[in-house]
Every structure is written in structure tokens, then in C-alpha cells.
Design a protein around this motif. Structure first.
Motif: not given
Lengths: 707, 707
Positions: A681-682, A685, A688-689, A694-696, A700, A703, B51-52, B92-93, B289, B304-306
């Protein structure tokens, strides 16, 4: 010009040792001796070509002539290797998982190579030999035709863009075999820690995995686990056997124990296997996209998934073959097996009457003869059926190896189960003769174990020894070598002549035609067709050892598991016998892997696959059988003296509750241990993060540019 | 300065219509009326922030005062919306799947937006309202605390970095509710095509999905599918019922039909549901998630995961609560239910003896009274148990919503199954009284249907009508509006007062305490706590309609499925009754979704989740039950006159074979139709190829730079 590539190879060889190429040879490719030279040149150039040009970018050289070069030796043997850089990028391509510095398992990427635990310096020792060989196999397998319409020099070997060249060569018989080389040093170390030392210890699973890959290691892990799981049963069984020998009726407790045991051990194995697979990095590794299997044929069309040109075969036709030919055939075989079982019971009755008339010591011995004959006949029938099943499944023309495997396993399991256990079920539930059941079970178990050990270990060993000695003698004839080690060329040729051990999802069919012919005519050279001397031993061993692989090993365990979980309550020594068998099995299997067979390509398995299912099906049948045996026991019957109906209804009710309980248990016990779930799961996660971040960043950036 | 954000909102309102913000309002956030102003300012600034900077970058404005502003109206209601660009990046998110120009479903990305089918111009109409609301909900949910230690102005509401602000506000009672607004125009169109037209047709599933999301649409799809699946059974049932009325014994054929039917329809539903989910883009969409559920509490530690700070609660403690408190409680309830069943049988016997003594028309009627009373008692017990189960599951303190749901569903299903069917099993297999079984089944079925329809449709309608009229009267008092439509502020307040419909994995607990209190004291305002008048009807309806959601709707279907598949062979009209019930259910459910309840947030479900499992468990029980009923039938008994044991053994053997066959069938029928499998495989293949190409490019870039 055609010989350019070859010439270069020869020149390189000449400049070094006469038999050694200038790179570490990993994989051997053997082409038919009548392959056209232009075909060879084309194949080598494609293997050597850069990846941008659609090549495999591997190193390849022809094997120098052996000591018997003037004899009928095949000159078209090639050694394949790769540069370190190429192997690392290949590791990324196949999606290898490796341990990171923080202890987690991650997909290897060249960009992050220094985050991985064992990556030191240039990463020379980062990949082990089995992994390198797997990578080379993958690269060769995915070497695809570009715009060639046929193999140069062989106009009958058609190609189309995107077709895997190696698979086409294989199916047309130009490529005879492709196999990884043994690492002599490592093999010696492994065999020493595995089966050569006498002291009792666990198997070196990590070393086995290191050398043979995950599929093999999981098999040995399962074998060991199964053996240990049987120990409590064997421990209970011995005093049971010793003190209640003549009291056939006290088996209720044992049956209850059986019930619980077979459910629990399978659930725990799943968790144990997940731990192993996580440690070895195969648990979360993605399966590669499955290609059509080499034997698959059909009319050329477009694959709806990949859009590539490839043979297509209508599914309806395959279904017809399955349901109109294979299914009736299987049913016919089952009927035949029943018929033979009835003959056995007739023999049994005849012997019994003979013994009753005039009981002597010899007629007492005679009592066992029908069971022994039946046990041998069962083994032979299983074997013949096995070949028929392979033939039929091949003929069903499955597109994917996995689908082929599933159909084959299903066919073989159903028949073997029926063949081995039908007589026991008949004795237990129709004849209700517990003495005969015990005797039958013991005879079947012991006979099949002796047969198996003989066929699996002793015979191959003897054959291999003969061959090794011959080869050494041949070499010594030529040179006066002091060292025991063979020169590379001889070593490669020796390994090329070894039998092939088939792992997991690798094709079972390649040896099929050869073996089928052997089975039918029974008078051909046994272990390899290039041996000169015809063994007189052919008569003794009806090709049991020919197409061995994990399939056969698991099948054997499956049947043993059946004997133990179904009926061992009537014969408590069964567990002891199986434990003994398994212990010797570990040694004989280890020996045959190291000394008798070619090294197999490693198989990145995450679990024991369809066998988990098969064992679970068996455990369900075991619950039903044990409940029925309990219901039939005199102790239980004593509680229901007034009404048999009540007894049966209670038995059925309890059996249903147990089945329901088993299914609930399967749901309740997680297949993957908690700490591994957290690690997985880690990773998810984190990815995903990372994606989000990367998308963020991209957003930016966008923009900013818009501003 | 604290009021800056609010002031700005008000100013904007002033510059436009008095009640309309300058963006399309999508979601309403209602804060408690005693929330501190600095807290409000902080929340709004966090929602508006870029968002930033860790904000949600959404648009938010305070709702203008309604016509009853001077009264006890809550001023802290906020409308939330977003710019088109923000919604697209949010899509997208959350990983929304949309149809591409080539007909495949792909995850939406802003970079490839023009490859998507319905993306025209700026993409104004690309996302539907439900999707936009879902995105806003997601963005608000993932709005996290930075370095605040508490909510400004509310020192008791602690925060820590990474904590979801909305969830904390919710659990501390500052956030009263958050709900999406109805789209009046679209709702009108939907309700017209759904339940207002009289002609027989399929439900507009795509429109339902468009408006309510996939979870709701799947429920209505299942309801429709189930109804159609029952039609053949109803068609067979009618003549059966008409011509064999007094011949209770001819039910074997019907039982066999039942057996096959319940297995086949569930398998086919899985395929149908996969088709729907593929079309709606939820089949291959990845689950986000999972965060801890709002009600979860524990000591602060590190996940422990995140690796994030979050409350932790030891699993062992939870297990203790489950096994030492919840399990005994459930068993106690089951015992109680059995006890009440026995009282029912005593009543039944008493009435029967009364009727036998002096049979009149009235005693004939009296015969049905115990069954009816029992049916009502069952409904009430189910309801009370339901609240107790929610309370207990809440107390077990599950970390994830999914785990909470599973425990709740398991508790409720076991009890409801037992409560509803125990008496029928008792009559069928212990008393073996088929006449009573038929009568009981009919009474149970009809009574519970009448109760359900009344509670689900009629009562809510009546209550809602009253409220709407009152609101319109109030508005008309103020202004002399000609148009029937309410101004936005009134509309929002009206919707805020509607009951909440709980979808799928949304919390069931938010209304729990309120409802529990209502249940216990039974004398509180029914539908909303802000209503002024106390309804006298409270006495009539013991809060059946309060915490309704998909859970209750599925549960009802589950019990109906049970009545039909288990015992309908003894009462062939059952299927007809259920079909009739389902047809009215479609209309009443549609009506209540459109008119009675708040719009629920859409739930991107790919299947009916745990209910598929529940229905399959029921179908297994149905096989066992029907086999037993067949074995008990006089026709079958006639074949085994000499031995009851034989009969039972045959019945059990056939039952085992049927169960085995069912499991094999489950394996053989693929859960996803072939053509969708191909599409999914193609997507996977493409992404693999793209990855490979990307890596190849990177490698060649690398080699170029190295040269």
C-alpha cells in the motif's frame, strides 16, 4: 558477405582461447544443422543489431568445435551474452523488482539504479545469472520481424511484420533449442548447501531462487512446507497406528483433525507464499503481455487488442473441439478407468477366495499382488493419459500458453484424481470395508512412491553418469587434460544433450511429438536422440522421465495430498510414509535439478498458480469425505441406534456447516500478511502521490507559460 | 479584515441578482450557526486559495438571506462552484474515465482533452453536473491542514498537518452538511422520462447515471434486471397456481427451475453490470486511496502507509470489541428472534384450535392474523436491530469506510435473513407442513410489501408536499411572484431541509445519533428537525424512512430474492407478487429520489459490491433448500418407498453435484463480456507500448548525450 558475421565471430574466438568467447556466455541457441548460411547470418545480425533498428543488441558468437568435431556434431550452436549496460536496460524492460536501500521492493529503473541495495559501482554483480538469462530470453523472444516476408534461405518459413522471429524458427524446427547455461561454480556451491550435506536443515530457498528463479524456488518451498505441515499428522499417526492397530473404528478423532488440518495449511501456505514472493520481488510485478504460444496456428488476421498481424483461430471451432472431442474422450477414459478398477476388484475377490480355501504364507503374500498390479497399472494409465491429454490440448489450438495450461491441468487432474482415488472411494463408501481400504491405501501409496523415486531419481542419475563418463573419456582421448573441468565447448555440448526440465508456463509441447512416438513404439533412444548407444534399459522405463517438469512434481504432491487428506484416518501411517517420501523427494528433486536436467529458464512466479486451486478443491472433497467416514464410523452410529435417517441428516448438516465455515475462513484470513499489505500500500500511495505532484507541476508550468 | 472574504462575496451578490452568485452554484456547505466569524473566514480562504498554496482553488459565496431571514434561519450557508479550467483539472485528479473519439474509455487528461468525444470548444458541456459536484466534493475532502494546530476561533477543534479539514469540521459538528444542488431543469426532464410517463419502457439508465452517478444507476439497473429475470418465473407461476392450486406436491419442476434460475441470473448480471460500468467509465477506474472515515478516533500516530500523522487504533482492541461484544450481541438477537418465532407458532396453534372448534368466516379470517402480526413484528425487529447494528459497528471504530460497511452489512444480513426466513425453514423442514408454508410465505410477502410501499413512497410524498406548499406560501406572502420557480436562496434552503439519501460508501453514521434518539423516544419531529409543526402522523410511522439509502433498497431486494428463490416452488404466485412490487418500486424509488430526498453525491461504483456476494450466498442456500424440498416431495418419495436412507443419500449426492456445478459455472462464465475484455486489454497494451517507447527514447537520448 553472408559469412561476415560468422567470420567475425570466429576471428574473435581465434584471438582468444580456442573455446571461449570474449563475453560471459549466458544462453545457448542451437539451430538445426541444415540451416542455410544466409539464414544464420540474418539471425545473428538481427540479434546483434541496435535496438533503434529493431534488433536485440545482444552479443552472440558461434561455439567452437568440440573434441568430436569431425564426427556428426552440430556446428550451429551459438552462445549469447550481453553487455552490462544492455542487461540493466533489459532488467528495466522486463520490469524486474529489486530491493531498495530503504528495504522496500521496487521496479528497477536505470535512472534510479543507485537507490537499489545491491547496486555497487557499475552494477556488475547486481543481476544474478538467472536474471540475466531471463532477460536475454525475453529480448530474444520479443525480437520481431520487420518487413521480411520469410527467413532468408528458407522461403517456406514465412514471416510478417511483428512476428516473433524466435518463435517462428522454433515452430518450424530451425531453432532446435534455446537454454541457459549452468554456472559451474555457483552450482557446486548450491548443490553442496542443498543436498550434499547430511545435517538436517531448511532448504536454501533464497539460493535456489537465485540460481533457478522464483517458480522453482516456490515449488521447493511448497514441498518443504507440505512436509512440515504433515509432521504433526505423522506424529499423531504413529502412536495411533501402534496402539490401535486392530481397532479400525477409532478414526473419528483423526478424521476431525484431518478436516481442520487441510483447510488451515492451505490458507497459511497462501500467506507464506506471498511473503516469499514479496521478498523475491514477484508479488507486485506486472505480468508481461502474453504472446500467442509457438504451436498456435490459424489464418493471418489482425489481433483486436494489439492491432498487430497475427494468426487468428475462431473461438467457436476451439469450443467445438473441446466439447465434442476432448470432453467425450475424457469421459471415455474415465469409463475405462472404472472398468479396470472393476477388474481389480474381481482379481481381489479371486485371490481372497484362494486364500480362504487354503491359507498359507504364500497366499498371504498373494493377497497384496492385485493391489500392486493395480497400482502399477494406475501409474501406466496416468502416463498414457498424460500424453493423450497433451496431444488433445495441443490440437485444441489454444492461443495463449496460460489457456493451454489450464485446459491441460484440468484434463490431467480430473483423470488422475479419478484413476487414483476411485477404487478407494468405492471400497470406502460402496463396499464399506475399512480393512480393505487400509490395505489398498497402503499398497497404492507405497507402490507409487517406489515407482516414482526410481523413475525420478535413480534412473536419470544412472543415465547421466554414463553419458558424463563417456564425454570425459572422449575428451581425455584427445588431450591429456589434468583438470576435471571440461572445456567450455564440451560443457555446452554436454548440457545441450541433457533432458529438458519444463518450468511453469514454458511450453510442454516441444518434446511432445518425440515423446509420443517413443511411448507408442517404446524402442527408441531414451534420454536424448543424439546418443549413439541404444540402452538396453529402455525396456525397463517406459519413458517416465522424459517430459518432466514442475507440472509432474506438483501433480505428485497433489496425489499425495489426496491420499493423506482423504483417507489417512483409516491408515494413520500414510502421513508418515508421505513425510518420508517428501524428505527423499527433496533430495532427489534437488539432485535431478542440479545434475540431470538442463538448467531451466527462471520463471518469475508469484504463487503456485492453478495448483493452489487444485489443492483447495481437494481440501473441499476431503471435508466431504471425512464427514462421510465419520458418519459411517461405529462410534457415531452407536449414538443413532434408533434411526439411520437421523444419523445421515446430522452428518449432512454438520458437513454443510463445515463447508460454510471453510468458505468464511477463506474470506477471513487475508491472503497476504498484514506487514506486506502495508508495504504494498505504501508503494502504491507513493506512486499516486508522485503522479499527483507531477501533474501539479505540469499544471503550474502551463499556467506560467500562459501568463 | 476577518470579514474580508465574506464582504467580497456579498458585494458580488449585490452587483448581480440579489440571490444569485456570479458562478453556477454546485454544492452547498452548511456551517453551524454558532461558528465563529474568523473560522468562517479561514475556511473560505482555504477553499479559495490556490492549489500551489495548498488550497482547493474553488469559488465560494455566502447564500443570501431567504424570505424568512428575520426568523431563525441559518445564515452560514455557502455555495461552492469552480471555474471550467479547475473542474477539468479536477476531473484529471479524480481519474475520471471518458469516451474517446475512437470509442474507447480512457482516463481524462487535460493534455489530451481534444481526443475525447464530447469535448467541444472550451469543454463547457464536457462534464455533467453530477461529475462537477463529485469533483468539488473530492477537492473539498482532500483540502488538508497545513501547520494550523486548531481551527481559528475554535481551539477545541484540533488540527494537525495533513488532516482533512472538512472531515474534522464534520466530526466536530461545525460542518452540518454538504450536499449537491438539484438541477431543476435536468431533474424535470429526467423525472418526465423516468416515472411520469405511463407507457411501458426501460428506465433511462444513462440519464439516471448522468444525474445521480453510477452507484444509483447500477441500483436501478439491478432492480430492472431482477424484475425482468423474474418474469419467466412469474409466467410459469400463474398457470401453475391456477391449475394446481390444491395439488401441493407438484412443485418438483418448479424447484428445479428455481435452482437453475438463481445461478444463471446472477452470473448474467455480473456480465451486464460490467457492460454498464464499462460504458460509464467506472470499470477500470482506479479506486482513490481511502482516508480514515470521519467517525474514526484514536491516539495520534503515524500511518505506516502514508507516513502522515493520523489517529491510530489498535487492531487487537477492535477485534476484541467485534468478537466479545458484537458477536454475542448478534447471537443474542438471533436467539430473541427464535423466541419470538416460537411465540408466533403458539399463536398459530391457538388460532387453529379455535377455528377447528367452531369454524366460521371470522375464524377463517382470524387464521391469517398471527402471520400478519408476525410479519409486522419482523419488520419492527429488523428496524430496531438495524439501528443497534449501526451503533455497534460505529463503536467498533473501523478505520476505513469499506471495513465499516462490510461489518455492518454482515451483521444486518445475518439477522435479517434469520429473522425473515427462520419461521419458513422451521415450517418447511421441521413441521413439514406445506400448506402452512404457503400461507406463511404469502402473508409475510404481502404484508412486508404493503408496509414498505407505504413507508417508502406514500408517507415521504405526503410530508414533502406539505413542506413544499408551506415554503411556496411563505414566499408568496413576501413577494407576488408569478412564476412557480422559487428563487435560488429559497430553493437551496428547501433542499437543505430535505432528508438525506445515503449512497453506497458514504457514511451511514451521520444521521445515526439523531435517528437513534428518535427511535427510542419515538416522539420527535420526523423528517427534519427544523420543521415547526409536530406531525400527528409520527405515531403511524416509526421512523422507517429516516436513514434511507441504497443499503435499504438493496436489502429489500435481497429479502425478496430470498422469498422467491428459497420457497417460491411452494407458492408460485410469489414471483408474480415480487414482479408487481418491483414495478411499483421502480416508480416509488424514482419518485423519492427526484422529489423527497436531497440529491446525493454520485458514487463512481463499478459493480453492486458486497451485494453481489450476498445474492450469491443466497443462491447457494437456495440450491440446498430446493434440493431438500425436492427430496421431501411425495413424487420423489414414491420412487424410494423401500428405503428412506437411499432417498436422503441420493438427494445429498445430487445437491453436492449441483453445488459443484454452480462453482464450476462461476469459473467458466467470464465476469466481463469478451468484447469489453478486448477493449480493456487493448488499453493496457497501448499503455505498455507507450511506456516502452518512452523508455527507448530516453535510452537513445542518453546514449546520444554520452557520445
Amino acid at each position: 558477405m553472408d559469412r561476415g558475421a560468422l567470420g567475425e565471430g570466429k576471428m574473435l574466438q581465434g584471438s582468444l582461447d580456442s573455446s571461449g568467447p570474449r563475453f560471459t556466455p549466458l544462453v545457448v541457441v542451437e539451430l538445426a544443422s541444415d540451416t542455410k548460411e544466409e539464414a544464420i547470418a540474418w539471425i545473428l545480425s538481427r540479434i546483434r543489431d541496435q535496438q533503434q533498428n529493431g534488433g536485440a543488441e545482444l552479443l552472440v558468437e558461434q561455439l567452437g568445435p568440440g573434441v568430436g568435431a569431425q564426427e556428426k556434431e552440430n556446428p550451429n550452436m551459438f552462445l549469447v551474452g550481453a553487455t552490462r549496460q544492455r542487461l540493466l536496460s533489459g532488467a528495466e524492460e522486463v520490469g524486474l523488482f529489486k530491493e531498495c536501500n530503504d528495504g522496500s521492493m521496487r521496479g528497477f529503473t536505470c535512472a534510479n539504479k543507485h537507490n537499489f541495495k545491491d547496486f555497487e559501482g557499475d552494477g556488475d554483480s547486481f543481476l544474478n545469472m538467472a536474471e540475466c538469462q531471463y532477460i536475454i530470453k525475453h529480448e530474444l523472444d520479443t525480437l520481431r520481424a520487420k518487413d521480411e516476408t520469410h527467413v532468408p534461405g528458407h522461403t517456406q518459413v514465412k514471416l510478417y511484420p511483428g512476428k516473433s522471429i524466435i518463435r517462428r524458427l522454433q515452430s518450424k524446427g530451425i531453432l532446435i533449442q534455446i537454454f541457459p547455461l549452468h554456472g559451474q561454480e555457483e552450482l557446486k556451491r548450491l548443490s553442496f548447501s542443498w543436498y550434499k550435506k547430511v545435517k538436517l536443515s531448511f532448504q536454501p530457498l533464497d539460493n535456489i531462487r537465485h540460481y533457478y528463479g522464483e517458480g522453482q524456488a516456490l515449488y521447493f518451498g511448497f514441498l518443504e512446507y507440505f512436509t512440515f505441515a504433515l509432521v504433526p499428522m505423522a506424529l499423531i499417526g504413529v502412536p495411533y497406528y501402534l496402539f490401535d492397530w486392530e481397532d479400525y473404528d477409532k478414526y473419528v478423532i483423526f478424521a476431525v483433525f484431518n478436516l481442520v488440518w487441510c483447510t488451515v495449511i492451505l490458507e497459511l501456505w497462501k500467506r507464506f507464499s506471498a511473503s516469499l514472493a514479496y521478498r523475491w520481488g514477484t508479488l507486485s510485478r506486472k505480468k508481461a503481455f502474453e504472446e500467442p504460444r509457438p504451436g498456435f496456428h490459424g489464418t493471418l488476421g489482425f489481433n483486436p487488442v494489439t492491432g498487430r498481424k497475427e494468426p487468428l483461430y475462431p473461438n467457436a471451432k476451439r469450443q467445438l473441439r473441446v466439447y465434442l472431442v476432448s470432453l467425450p474422450f475424457v469421459l471415455l477414459c474415465l469409463y475405462l478407468s472404472l472398468y479396470i478398477m472393476m477388474i481389480y476388484f474381481q482379481m481381489e475377490g479371486w485371490v481372497l477366495s484362494f486364500h480362504d480355501e487354503e491359507p498359507t504364507f504364500w497366499t498371504g503374500i498373494l493377497m497384496f499382488i492385485p493391489s500392486i498390479i493395480y497400482a502399477v497399472v494406475i501409474e501406466i494409465m496416468n502416463l498414457i493419459y498424460r500424453y493423450a491429454a497433451e496431444f488433445l490440448t495441443e490440437w485444441e489450438n489454444h492461443r495463449l500458453e496460460s489457456s493451454y495450461q489450464n485446459h491441460l491441468v484440468l484434463k490431467v487432474l480430473v483423470f488422475n484424481f479419478f484413476n487414483c482415488f476411485a477404487s478407494l472411494f468405492y471400497i470406502a463408501f460402496v463396499m464399506q470395508d475399512m480393512v480393505l481400504l487400509r490395505q489398498s491405501l497402503a499398497t497404492l501409496l507405497i507402490t507409487s512412491q517406489i515407482l516414482n523415486q526410481f523413475m525420478e531419481a535413480f534412473l536419470p542419475y544412472w543415465l547421466q553418469r554414463r553419458r558424463n563418463k563417456k564425454m570425459i573419456r572422449k575428451v581425455q582421448k584427445r588431450r591429456t587434460v589434468e583438470e576435471k573441468e571440461l572445456p567450455l565447448a564440451e560443457q555446452v555440448r554436454l548440457e545441450a544433450d541433457m533432458s529438458t526440465y519444463l518450468v511453469g508456463t514454458q511450453g510442454l509441447d516441444s518434446d511432445l511429438d518425440k515423446n509420443f512416438a517413443i511411448m507408442i513404439f517404446g524402442f527408441t533412444n531414451l534420454v536424448n536422440t543424439q546418443e549413439e548407444i541404444m540402452f538396453p534399459s529402455v525396456w525397463l522405463c517406459p519413458c517416465f522421465i522424459l517430459s518432466q517438469g514442475t507440472f509432474d512434481d506438483y501433480l505428485e504432491l497433489f496425489l499425495l495430498f489426496g491420499y493423506v487428506s482423504l483417507f489417512s484416518c483409516t491408515y494413520p501411517l500414510a502421513a508418515v510414509l508421505v513425510v518420508l517420501n517428501n524428505v527423499t523427494e527433496v533430495y532427489s528433486d534437488a539432485f535431478k535439478m542440479c545434475r540431470v536436467f538442463k538448467r531451466p529458464f527462471s520463471d518469475p512466479a508469484a504463487n503456485i498458480g492453478v495448483w493452489q486451486l487444485a489443492f483447495e478443491a481437494m481440501s473441499v472433497i476431503a471435508i466431504v469425505t471425512n464427514c462421510a467416514l465419520i458418519g459411517m464410523s461405529p462410534q457415531v452410529k452407536a449414538y443413532f441406534t434408533e434411526s439411520e435417517t437421523q444419523l445421515i441428516l446430522w452428518t449432512v448438516a454438520i458437513e454443510h456447516m463445515l463447508l460454510a465455515f471453510k468458505f468464511i475462513l477463506t474470506f477471513l484470513i487475508p491472503d497476504v500478511p498484514k506487514h506486506i499489505q502495508i508495504k504494498l500500500a505504501r508503494l502504491e500511495f507513493e506512486s499516486l502521490e508522485a503522479l499527483k505532484k507531477k501533474k501539479m507541476l505540469e499544471a503550474s508550468d502551463l499556467s506560467k507559460t500562459m501568463e
